[in-house]
Design a protein around this motif. Structure first.
Motif, PDB file in Angstrom:
ATOM      1  N   UNK A  85       2.794  12.890 -10.781  1.00 19.66           N
ATOM      2  CA  UNK A  85       1.165  12.548 -10.241  1.00 19.66           C
ATOM      3  C   UNK A  85       1.318  11.829  -8.612  1.00 19.66           C
ATOM      4  N   UNK A  86       0.531  11.555  -7.579  1.00 16.69           N
ATOM      5  CA  UNK A  86       1.641  10.478  -6.488  1.00 16.69           C
ATOM      6  C   UNK A  86       0.699   9.516  -7.026  1.00 16.69           C
ATOM      7  N   UNK A 114       1.016  -1.592  -0.342  1.00 10.34           N
ATOM      8  CA  UNK A 114       0.124   0.182   0.147  1.00 10.34           C
ATOM      9  C   UNK A 114       0.927   1.027  -0.214  1.00 10.34           C
ATOM     10  N   UNK A 115       2.265   0.875  -0.280  1.00 12.75           N
ATOM     11  CA  UNK A 115       2.804   2.465  -0.228  1.00 12.75           C
ATOM     12  C   UNK A 115       2.298   3.929  -1.081  1.00 12.75           C
ATOM     13  N   UNK A 116       2.868   4.699  -0.637  1.00  7.21           N
ATOM     14  CA  UNK A 116       2.655   5.889  -1.000  1.00  7.21           C
ATOM     15  C   UNK A 116       3.424   6.851  -1.861  1.00  7.21           C
ATOM     16  N   UNK A 117       4.008   6.706  -3.165  1.00  2.00           N
ATOM     17  CA  UNK A 117       5.428   7.680  -3.803  1.00  2.00           C
ATOM     18  C   UNK A 117       4.851   8.863  -4.114  1.00  2.00           C
ATOM     19  N   UNK A 118       5.571   9.932  -4.124  1.00  2.00           N
ATOM     20  CA  UNK A 118       5.345  10.856  -4.677  1.00  2.00           C
ATOM     21  C   UNK A 118       6.236  11.520  -4.716  1.00  2.00           C
ATOM     22  N   UNK A 119       6.455  12.526  -5.666  1.00  2.00           N
ATOM     23  CA  UNK A 119       7.408  12.923  -7.099  1.00  2.00           C
ATOM     24  C   UNK A 119       7.295  14.530  -7.048  1.00  2.00           C
ATOM     25  N   UNK A 120       7.995  15.481  -6.526  1.00  2.00           N
ATOM     26  CA  UNK A 120       7.323  16.528  -7.471  1.00  2.00           C
ATOM     27  C   UNK A 120       7.220  16.580  -8.508  1.00  2.00           C
ATOM     28  N   UNK A 121       6.237  17.506  -9.647  1.00  2.00           N
ATOM     29  CA  UNK A 121       5.886  17.225 -10.978  1.00  2.00           C
ATOM     30  C   UNK A 121       4.622  16.811 -11.247  1.00  2.00           C
TER      31      UNK A 121
END
Length: 143
Positions: A52-53, A43-50
């Motif tokens: 979509x999560x 259920x990881x949440x991965x976010x990168x600037x610019x």
């Protein structure tokens, strides 16, 4: 992975994050998918600037494949400059390097990252960086 003297892991959460970053490469492309599959929770949440999560491992693996295509990324390496943690939260200051199939570095990206570790795996992964150099270097990367 390059570690500065002050970044040797001091607790289990830091060991997980350093292990994850170290496992990126070098290696052939499927290696990155295997690395993310091994080190991330379902259920990881991965976010990168610019970008979509990503919610969940399937979305994270799909986004990683997009990075492979649009950045021509074979694998990445990281140089860890600083690490700070409290409990299961780990903050990193690092330089990530995107490598092409021939091993050359396509781009170096200074990053501040936040990781949440749960049961020996990464449950949240958020990277904060200026995305304009990435978009300039890789015009196909528009996600």
């Amino acid at each position: 992975m390059k570690l500065s003297p002050a970044t040797e892991p001091r607790n289990e959460a830091e060991r997980v994050v350093v292990g994850f970053l170290d496992a990126w490469g070098p290696g052939a492309w499927p290696h990155m998918l295997e690395c993310y599959d091994t080190w991330m929770t379902d259920d990881v949440s991965w976010e990168n600037t610019g970008s979509p999560p990503c919610k969940g491992k399937a979305e994270a693996m799909e986004f990683l494949s997009v990075l492979h295509e649009t950045l021509e990324m074979e694998y990445c390496t990281a140089e860890l400059h600083n690490v700070a943690s409290r409990g299961n939260i780990v903050l990193t200051e690092r330089t990530d390097r995107v490598h092409l199939a021939d091993g050359t570095v396509a781009i170096e990206i200074p990053i501040m990252g936040t990781f949440e570790v749960r049961d020996g795996k990464i449950a949240r992964y958020a990277d904060y960086n200026a995305d304009s150099p990435i978009r300039e270097r890789f015009p196909r990367h528009n996600v």
